[in-house]
Design a protein around this motif. Structure first.
Motif, PDB file in Angstrom:
ATOM      1  N   ARG A  62      -7.976 -20.205  37.265  1.00 43.64           N
ATOM      2  CA  ARG A  62      -7.730 -20.439  35.837  1.00 43.64           C
ATOM      3  C   ARG A  62      -8.897 -19.976  34.963  1.00 43.64           C
ATOM      4  NH1 ARG A  62      -3.368 -21.540  34.567  1.00 43.64           N
ATOM      5  NH2 ARG A  62      -1.923 -22.830  35.700  1.00 43.64           N
ATOM      6  N   THR A  63      -9.991 -19.534  35.600  1.00 45.35           N
ATOM      7  CA  THR A  63     -11.182 -19.178  34.815  1.00 45.35           C
ATOM      8  C   THR A  63     -11.427 -17.670  34.888  1.00 45.35           C
ATOM      9  OG1 THR A  63     -13.349 -20.143  34.301  1.00 45.35           O
ATOM     10  CG2 THR A  63     -13.057 -19.333  36.528  1.00 45.35           C
ATOM     11  N   PRO A  64     -12.069 -17.089  33.862  1.00 39.96           N
ATOM     12  CA  PRO A  64     -12.278 -15.630  33.857  1.00 39.96           C
ATOM     13  C   PRO A  64     -13.188 -15.157  34.996  1.00 39.96           C
ATOM     14  CG  PRO A  64     -12.653 -16.579  31.676  1.00 39.96           C
ATOM     15  CD  PRO A  64     -12.547 -17.721  32.623  1.00 39.96           C
ATOM     16  N   PRO A  65     -13.102 -13.863  35.336  1.00 38.77           N
ATOM     17  CA  PRO A  65     -13.875 -13.312  36.460  1.00 38.77           C
ATOM     18  C   PRO A  65     -15.381 -13.552  36.361  1.00 38.77           C
ATOM     19  CG  PRO A  65     -12.222 -11.742  35.754  1.00 38.77           C
ATOM     20  CD  PRO A  65     -12.164 -12.877  34.774  1.00 38.77           C
ATOM     21  N   LYS A  66     -15.931 -13.591  35.135  1.00 36.60           N
ATOM     22  CA  LYS A  66     -17.382 -13.791  34.957  1.00 36.60           C
ATOM     23  C   LYS A  66     -17.828 -15.121  35.578  1.00 36.60           C
ATOM     24  CE  LYS A  66     -20.759 -13.207  31.238  1.00 36.60           C
ATOM     25  NZ  LYS A  66     -20.937 -13.038  29.788  1.00 36.60           N
ATOM     26  N   THR A  67     -17.043 -16.180  35.332  1.00 36.53           N
ATOM     27  CA  THR A  67     -17.402 -17.502  35.869  1.00 36.53           C
ATOM     28  C   THR A  67     -17.080 -17.582  37.357  1.00 36.53           C
ATOM     29  OG1 THR A  67     -16.891 -18.397  33.694  1.00 36.53           O
ATOM     30  CG2 THR A  67     -17.164 -19.985  35.462  1.00 36.53           C
ATOM     31  N   GLN A  68     -15.966 -16.955  37.763  1.00 42.53           N
ATOM     32  CA  GLN A  68     -15.642 -16.891  39.194  1.00 42.53           C
ATOM     33  C   GLN A  68     -16.792 -16.235  39.964  1.00 42.53           C
ATOM     34  OE1 GLN A  68     -11.975 -14.756  39.693  1.00 42.53           O
ATOM     35  NE2 GLN A  68     -10.718 -16.329  38.738  1.00 42.53           N
ATOM     36  N   SER A  69     -17.327 -15.147  39.401  1.00 44.84           N
ATOM     37  CA  SER A  69     -18.412 -14.413  40.066  1.00 44.84           C
ATOM     38  C   SER A  69     -19.660 -15.275  40.207  1.00 44.84           C
ATOM     39  CB  SER A  69     -18.768 -13.148  39.278  1.00 44.84           C
ATOM     40  OG  SER A  69     -17.662 -12.287  39.252  1.00 44.84           O
ATOM     41  N   ALA A  70     -19.966 -16.082  39.184  1.00 49.34           N
ATOM     42  CA  ALA A  70     -21.143 -16.965  39.250  1.00 49.34           C
ATOM     43  C   ALA A  70     -21.005 -17.943  40.409  1.00 49.34           C
ATOM     44  CB  ALA A  70     -21.308 -17.714  37.935  1.00 49.34           C
ATOM     45  N   LEU A  71     -19.790 -18.486  40.588  1.00 46.77           N
ATOM     46  CA  LEU A  71     -19.547 -19.420  41.691  1.00 46.77           C
ATOM     47  C   LEU A  71     -19.642 -18.698  43.032  1.00 46.77           C
ATOM     48  CD1 LEU A  71     -18.517 -22.206  42.814  1.00 46.77           C
ATOM     49  CD2 LEU A  71     -16.232 -21.231  42.667  1.00 46.77           C
ATOM     50  N   LEU A  72     -19.020 -17.523  43.108  1.00 46.97           N
ATOM     51  CA  LEU A  72     -18.962 -16.822  44.386  1.00 46.97           C
ATOM     52  C   LEU A  72     -20.326 -16.290  44.809  1.00 46.97           C
ATOM     53  CD1 LEU A  72     -15.542 -15.318  43.523  1.00 46.97           C
ATOM     54  CD2 LEU A  72     -15.955 -16.671  45.558  1.00 46.97           C
ATOM     55  N   GLU A  73     -21.175 -15.963  43.837  1.00 48.54           N
ATOM     56  CA  GLU A  73     -22.560 -15.566  44.162  1.00 48.54           C
ATOM     57  C   GLU A  73     -23.310 -16.753  44.756  1.00 48.54           C
ATOM     58  OE1 GLU A  73     -26.658 -13.998  41.988  1.00 48.54           O
ATOM     59  OE2 GLU A  73     -24.887 -14.397  40.769  1.00 48.54           O
ATOM     60  N   ALA A  74     -23.109 -17.926  44.154  1.00 45.23           N
ATOM     61  CA  ALA A  74     -23.754 -19.144  44.671  1.00 45.23           C
ATOM     62  C   ALA A  74     -23.271 -19.441  46.098  1.00 45.23           C
ATOM     63  CB  ALA A  74     -23.451 -20.326  43.754  1.00 45.23           C
ATOM     64  N   MET A  75     -21.966 -19.220  46.359  1.00 42.97           N
ATOM     65  CA  MET A  75     -21.413 -19.443  47.695  1.00 42.97           C
ATOM     66  C   MET A  75     -22.083 -18.539  48.721  1.00 42.97           C
ATOM     67  SD  MET A  75     -17.400 -19.647  46.661  1.00 42.97           S
ATOM     68  CE  MET A  75     -16.828 -19.147  48.264  1.00 42.97           C
ATOM     69  N   GLN A  76     -22.315 -17.286  48.331  1.00 39.56           N
ATOM     70  CA  GLN A  76     -22.881 -16.305  49.252  1.00 39.56           C
ATOM     71  C   GLN A  76     -24.373 -16.536  49.480  1.00 39.56           C
ATOM     72  OE1 GLN A  76     -21.090 -14.164  50.894  1.00 39.56           O
ATOM     73  NE2 GLN A  76     -22.748 -13.063  51.888  1.00 39.56           N
ATOM     74  N   GLU A  77     -25.113 -16.747  48.395  1.00 41.13           N
ATOM     75  CA  GLU A  77     -26.577 -16.817  48.489  1.00 41.13           C
ATOM     76  C   GLU A  77     -27.095 -18.239  48.733  1.00 41.13           C
ATOM     77  OE1 GLU A  77     -27.963 -13.962  48.534  1.00 41.13           O
ATOM     78  OE2 GLU A  77     -26.222 -12.840  47.821  1.00 41.13           O
ATOM     79  N   LYS A  78     -26.258 -19.253  48.483  1.00 38.14           N
ATOM     80  CA  LYS A  78     -26.666 -20.666  48.566  1.00 38.14           C
ATOM     81  C   LYS A  78     -27.845 -20.959  47.623  1.00 38.14           C
ATOM     82  CE  LYS A  78     -23.683 -21.597  51.880  1.00 38.14           C
ATOM     83  NZ  LYS A  78     -23.868 -22.020  53.252  1.00 38.14           N
ATOM     84  N   SER A  79     -27.928 -20.150  46.566  1.00 39.32           N
ATOM     85  CA  SER A  79     -28.959 -20.357  45.540  1.00 39.32           C
ATOM     86  C   SER A  79     -28.488 -19.662  44.274  1.00 39.32           C
ATOM     87  CB  SER A  79     -30.308 -19.770  45.982  1.00 39.32           C
ATOM     88  OG  SER A  79     -30.203 -18.364  46.129  1.00 39.32           O
ATOM     89  N   ILE A  80     -29.128 -19.980  43.137  1.00 35.83           N
ATOM     90  CA  ILE A  80     -28.799 -19.280  41.893  1.00 35.83           C
ATOM     91  C   ILE A  80     -30.095 -18.821  41.238  1.00 35.83           C
ATOM     92  CG2 ILE A  80     -26.640 -20.559  41.491  1.00 35.83           C
ATOM     93  CD1 ILE A  80     -28.810 -21.618  39.060  1.00 35.83           C
ATOM     94  N   THR A  81     -30.002 -17.700  40.517  1.00 38.10           N
ATOM     95  CA  THR A  81     -31.157 -17.156  39.825  1.00 38.10           C
ATOM     96  C   THR A  81     -30.887 -17.149  38.329  1.00 38.10           C
ATOM     97  OG1 THR A  81     -31.684 -15.765  41.720  1.00 38.10           O
ATOM     98  CG2 THR A  81     -32.724 -15.183  39.629  1.00 38.10           C
ATOM     99  N   THR A  82     -31.783 -17.745  37.569  1.00 38.45           N
ATOM    100  CA  THR A  82     -31.649 -17.744  36.111  1.00 38.45           C
ATOM    101  C   THR A  82     -33.047 -17.773  35.499  1.00 38.45           C
ATOM    102  OG1 THR A  82     -30.673 -18.897  34.210  1.00 38.45           O
ATOM    103  CG2 THR A  82     -31.397 -20.281  36.014  1.00 38.45           C
ATOM    104  N   GLY A  83     -33.214 -17.030  34.435  1.00 37.93           N
ATOM    105  CA  GLY A  83     -34.516 -16.964  33.768  1.00 37.93           C
ATOM    106  C   GLY A  83     -35.622 -16.470  34.679  1.00 37.93           C
TER     107      GLY A  83
END
Length: 322
Positions: free
Chosen positions: A118-139
């Motif tokens: 139900r959410t646009p690809p941009k937000t889906q990608s943020a979740l799926l990157e977190a799934m793959q890397e088990k971390s997030i990068t910001t700033g």
């Protein structure tokens, strides 16, 4: 956790698995195959996509599993206006005029991504990157997510208006694609009886995060014979049209087949399936037992299969027979 041998550790996993099933069964009626596959994905350190019509207790199932596993749990309701910062967090300027990172709901052990399509690809990608890397990068900074970390995403297969279907490359990040079916008449009677009274079921914590991590490492140590490993890789290879190992039915009805990640998950899934059934090494039957949930979202039907109404599961059945 100290066990004298891996055999003892596998026996302990069997005991824990039975206790988990019994505890989850207090709340979830039926759906044994679904519960088994979700637990296999957790012990294999994989993510799950749960596909089913509304009202089949997908959310309740994930919530119950988080309680019996003693994990922190967050539910994210995916909507068309959800932004990546809504799930990963964002930087704010604090009182001292310094930037401070406020963690989003992804910083938890178990994430229920409700209606991910139900959410646009941009937000889906943020979740799926977190799934793959088990971390997030910001700033410019990297923040590790919880350990263990699992995403159980749900998808409604009937209502396609206002949805953004997951591309095949993103679907590939999920270990299992689990289809939930309607309960049997007897199961539905039991559900209605249990949910239309004031009775409340309390579930007990059966495992801890540390035990889950231990058993995840144990699954990877389980030996596998060359013939079983070769069978898993051949099965994945047989789904790829116009390649040397492709099955005739695949060349006829499949436009795109499963990649190498399918082979990895078939081996891991088979190891875990063997372990929870008290076996110390997987055989070909264990590979077959997990194959549908692993392959069904990695194979794309062509127009001929669509026209003839042939399902992916029917094609996988033919491959298993062959």
């Amino acid at each position: 956790m100290n066990f004298k041998s891996e055999v003892e550790a596998v026996d302990a996993l069997v005991t824990k698995y039975k206790a988990l099933n019994a505890e989850i069964g207090k709340v979830i009626v039926g759906q044994e195959e679904v519960v088994k596959n979700v637990l296999i994905s957790i012990f294999s350190n994989g993510h799950c996509l749960l596909v089913g019509v509304p009202g089949l207790a997908k959310t309740l199932l994930v919530n119950t599993i988080s309680q019996v596993l003693g994990l922190t749990f967050n539910r994210i309701q995916f909507t068309p206006d959800l932004m990546p910062s809504d799930i990963i967090g964002s930087e704010i300027l604090d009182e001292t005029r310094n930037f401070k990172f406020i963690k989003g709901p992804l910083f938890s052990n178990l994430i229920l991504a409700d209606e991910i399509n139900r959410t646009p690809p941009k937000t889906q990608s943020a979740l799926l990157e977190a799934m793959q890397e088990k971390s997030i990068t910001t700033g410019g900074k990297t923040y590790p997510l919880g350990n263990p970390f699992f995403v159980l995403a749900t998808q409604n297969p009937i209502e396609q208006e206002g949805t953004y279907p997951l591309p095949e490359a993103q679907l590939d990040r999920f270990m299992f694609n689990i289809w939930l079916d309607y309960p049997t008449f007897e199961e539905e009677v039991a559900v209605v009886k249990a949910t239309t009274t004031e009775a409340k079921f309390q579930v007990n914590k059966i495992m801890s995060a540390e035990e889950i991590i231990y058993f995840q490492q144990l699954i990877r140590k389980i030996p596998i014979t060359d013939n079983v490993l070769n069978y898993a890789v051949k099965l994945a290879s047989s789904t790829r049209p116009n390649t040397p190992m492709a099955h005739d039915i695949v060349n006829q009805y499949i436009g795109w087949g499963a990649g190498p990640r399918a082979s990895q998950f078939l081996v891991l899934g088979a190891k875990c399936h063997a372990a929870i059934n008290g076996k110390y090494a997987p055989d070909i039957e264990d590979v077959k037992a997990v194959s549908k949930a692993i392959l069904r979202h990695r194979m794309v039907k062509n127009y001929k299969a669509e026209a003839e109404g042939l399902s992916i599961d029917a094609i996988i059945e033919k491959l298993l027979e062959a």
